[in-house]
Motif scaffolding. Structure first.
Motif, PDB file in Angstrom:
ATOM      1  N   SER A 166       0.843  -1.193   0.000  1.00 58.86           N
ATOM      2  CA  SER A 166       0.000   0.000   0.000  1.00 58.86           C
ATOM      3  C   SER A 166       0.879   1.244   0.000  1.00 58.86           C
ATOM      4  CB  SER A 166      -0.904   0.003   1.235  1.00 58.86           C
ATOM      5  OG  SER A 166      -1.742  -1.125   1.235  1.00 58.86           O
ATOM      6  N   GLY A 167       0.579   2.170  -0.934  1.00 57.32           N
ATOM      7  CA  GLY A 167       1.345   3.402  -1.052  1.00 57.32           C
ATOM      8  C   GLY A 167       2.326   3.416  -2.206  1.00 57.32           C
ATOM      9  N   GLU A 168       2.547   2.274  -2.856  1.00 58.92           N
ATOM     10  CA  GLU A 168       3.509   2.217  -3.950  1.00 58.92           C
ATOM     11  C   GLU A 168       2.924   2.741  -5.262  1.00 58.92           C
ATOM     12  OE1 GLU A 168       6.772  -1.174  -3.002  1.00 58.92           O
ATOM     13  OE2 GLU A 168       4.877  -1.935  -3.815  1.00 58.92           O
ATOM     14  N   PHE A 169       3.808   3.019  -6.222  1.00 57.15           N
ATOM     15  CA  PHE A 169       3.379   3.442  -7.551  1.00 57.15           C
ATOM     16  C   PHE A 169       3.863   2.438  -8.594  1.00 57.15           C
ATOM     17  CE2 PHE A 169       7.607   5.368  -7.191  1.00 57.15           C
ATOM     18  CZ  PHE A 169       8.157   5.120  -8.447  1.00 57.15           C
ATOM     19  N   VAL A 170       3.311   2.573  -9.802  1.00 55.66           N
ATOM     20  CA  VAL A 170       3.662   1.662 -10.890  1.00 55.66           C
ATOM     21  C   VAL A 170       3.539   2.438 -12.199  1.00 55.66           C
ATOM     22  CG1 VAL A 170       1.312   0.817 -11.277  1.00 55.66           C
ATOM     23  CG2 VAL A 170       3.261  -0.698 -11.739  1.00 55.66           C
ATOM     24  N   MET A 171       4.159   1.946 -13.248  1.00 53.19           N
ATOM     25  CA  MET A 171       4.073   2.604 -14.545  1.00 53.19           C
ATOM     26  C   MET A 171       2.776   2.206 -15.263  1.00 53.19           C
ATOM     27  SD  MET A 171       6.814   4.239 -14.197  1.00 53.19           S
ATOM     28  CE  MET A 171       6.910   5.113 -15.771  1.00 53.19           C
ATOM     29  N   ILE A 172       2.109   3.207 -15.835  1.00 52.69           N
ATOM     30  CA  ILE A 172       0.902   3.015 -16.631  1.00 52.69           C
ATOM     31  C   ILE A 172       1.146   3.679 -17.985  1.00 52.69           C
ATOM     32  CG2 ILE A 172      -1.524   3.721 -16.885  1.00 52.69           C
ATOM     33  CD1 ILE A 172      -1.325   1.570 -14.909  1.00 52.69           C
TER      34      ILE A 172
ATOM     35  N   TYR B 133      -1.110  -0.360 -20.757  1.00 55.37           N
ATOM     36  CA  TYR B 133       0.084  -1.007 -20.236  1.00 55.37           C
ATOM     37  C   TYR B 133       0.141  -0.857 -18.719  1.00 55.37           C
ATOM     38  CZ  TYR B 133       2.337  -1.558 -24.824  1.00 55.37           C
ATOM     39  OH  TYR B 133       2.667  -1.929 -26.103  1.00 55.37           O
ATOM     40  N   LEU B 134       0.611  -1.893 -18.048  1.00 59.65           N
ATOM     41  CA  LEU B 134       0.861  -1.877 -16.609  1.00 59.65           C
ATOM     42  C   LEU B 134       2.262  -2.403 -16.352  1.00 59.65           C
ATOM     43  CD1 LEU B 134      -0.100  -1.729 -13.570  1.00 59.65           C
ATOM     44  CD2 LEU B 134      -0.749  -4.140 -13.839  1.00 59.65           C
TER      45      LEU B 134
ATOM     46  N   LEU C 101       4.930   5.943 -21.073  1.00 63.97           N
ATOM     47  CA  LEU C 101       4.643   5.524 -19.707  1.00 63.97           C
ATOM     48  C   LEU C 101       4.812   6.673 -18.719  1.00 63.97           C
ATOM     49  CD1 LEU C 101       6.724   2.216 -19.814  1.00 63.97           C
ATOM     50  CD2 LEU C 101       4.239   2.388 -20.063  1.00 63.97           C
ATOM     51  N   ARG C 102       4.001   6.648 -17.650  1.00 65.69           N
ATOM     52  CA  ARG C 102       4.137   7.585 -16.539  1.00 65.69           C
ATOM     53  C   ARG C 102       3.900   6.830 -15.233  1.00 65.69           C
ATOM     54  NH1 ARG C 102       5.902  10.034 -20.103  1.00 65.69           N
ATOM     55  NH2 ARG C 102       5.434  12.164 -20.863  1.00 65.69           N
TER      56      ARG C 102
END
Length: 271
Positions: free
Chosen positions: A47-53, A103-104, A63-64
């Protein structure tokens, strides 16, 4: 072939990306939207993490980094985004519809996680705009209620319609399958608006100065105390830099995954 079908045909998984399907889209106002996508069975995150979309770009994916707004146990992944008319990604991403592919990234990461903080009593999650997203995830994580006695989300926006997820937060997460009982006792939500009439107005620094940030139903001192308080910040760079300097001046130490501390920011977004 329609433009939408042609766009979908360009997406292909890779070593670092999966292709997921948009499940829902919610437009909060003319410049803010949220969306959910399918979650791969193997996808794990804190919880709290980010990922590229992302979406297809010229020759390679565009991607961001996006913070994951959904809790770690959710079947779908949710994200909160601004709409930038001429933004390379968001100008197109805001047009997505259920059924569309995106994309993920396969590897979520980040420092806005409980493990980067030392134990404390009160956890303040200070956000502006879409910086709310990681805190939506954290507030619905049962572990956070074991670590802290009080959990506070402060969300500062320009106009009232920018208060995404306001109903859920004002209800103290009523109906949440895992944390509704704890949240009723431990979770507090403080929205504030800077450019329209609202019960609470002013930026976060002003609420610290006038004490409103520590008002009822919060208990404890009416100021930040590095002995008991822990802080997470996400949102505008100006807010983060100003408050970071303020906190360090009164004895707070920045934490990281390698060395937990009293406050954390997401440096991937700050630069």
């Amino acid at each position: 072939m329609s433009d939408r079908i042609a766009e979908a045909a360009k997406l292909a998984p890779s070593a670092s990306l999966t292709v997921e399907e948009v499940r829902s889209v919610r437009h909060w106002n003319e410049h803010l939207f949220s969306f959910t996508i399918t979650r791969p069975p193997s996808f794990r995150f804190r919880s709290g993490e980010f990922v590229m979309i992302g979406l297809p770009g010229e020759g390679r994916p565009l991607l961001r980094a996006y913070s994951i707004a959904s809790p770690a146990y959710a079947d779908e992944l949710e994200f909160l985004s601004i709409k930038v008319p001429d933004g390379p990604l968001t100008s197109r991403l805001q047009l997505i519809q259920p059924g569309d592919p995106v994309y993920l990234g396969r590897k979520p990461t980040g420092t806005l996680v409980a493990d980067a903080l030392t134990p404390g009593r009160r956890l303040f999650m200070l956000s502006t705009g879409t910086g709310l997203a990681p805190f939506l995830s954290l507030a619905r994580d049962p572990d956070i209620y074991e670590r802290f006695n009080q959990i506070v989300i402060v969300h500062c926006v320009r106009q009232v319609s920018d208060l995404a997820f306001r109903d859920e937060l004002e209800s103290q997460l009523a109906g949440d399958p895992l944390v509704q009982d704890q949240a009723l006792l431990q979770f507090h939500y403080l929205p504030t608006v800077t450019r329209e009439p609202f019960p609470t107005t002013g930026r976060i620094d002003a609420l610290i100065e006038n004490g409103l940030l520590f008002g009822h139903p919060l208990t404890g001192p009416s100021a930040f105390d590095p002995a008991t308080d822990r802080i997470m910040m996400c949102g505008s760079m100006a807010m983060i830099r100003d408050l970071q300097a303020r906190f360090e001046e009164i004895g707070f130490k920045e934490g990281s995954n390698a060395s937990p501390g009293d406050f954390v920011i997401e440096r991937a977004f700050v630069g």
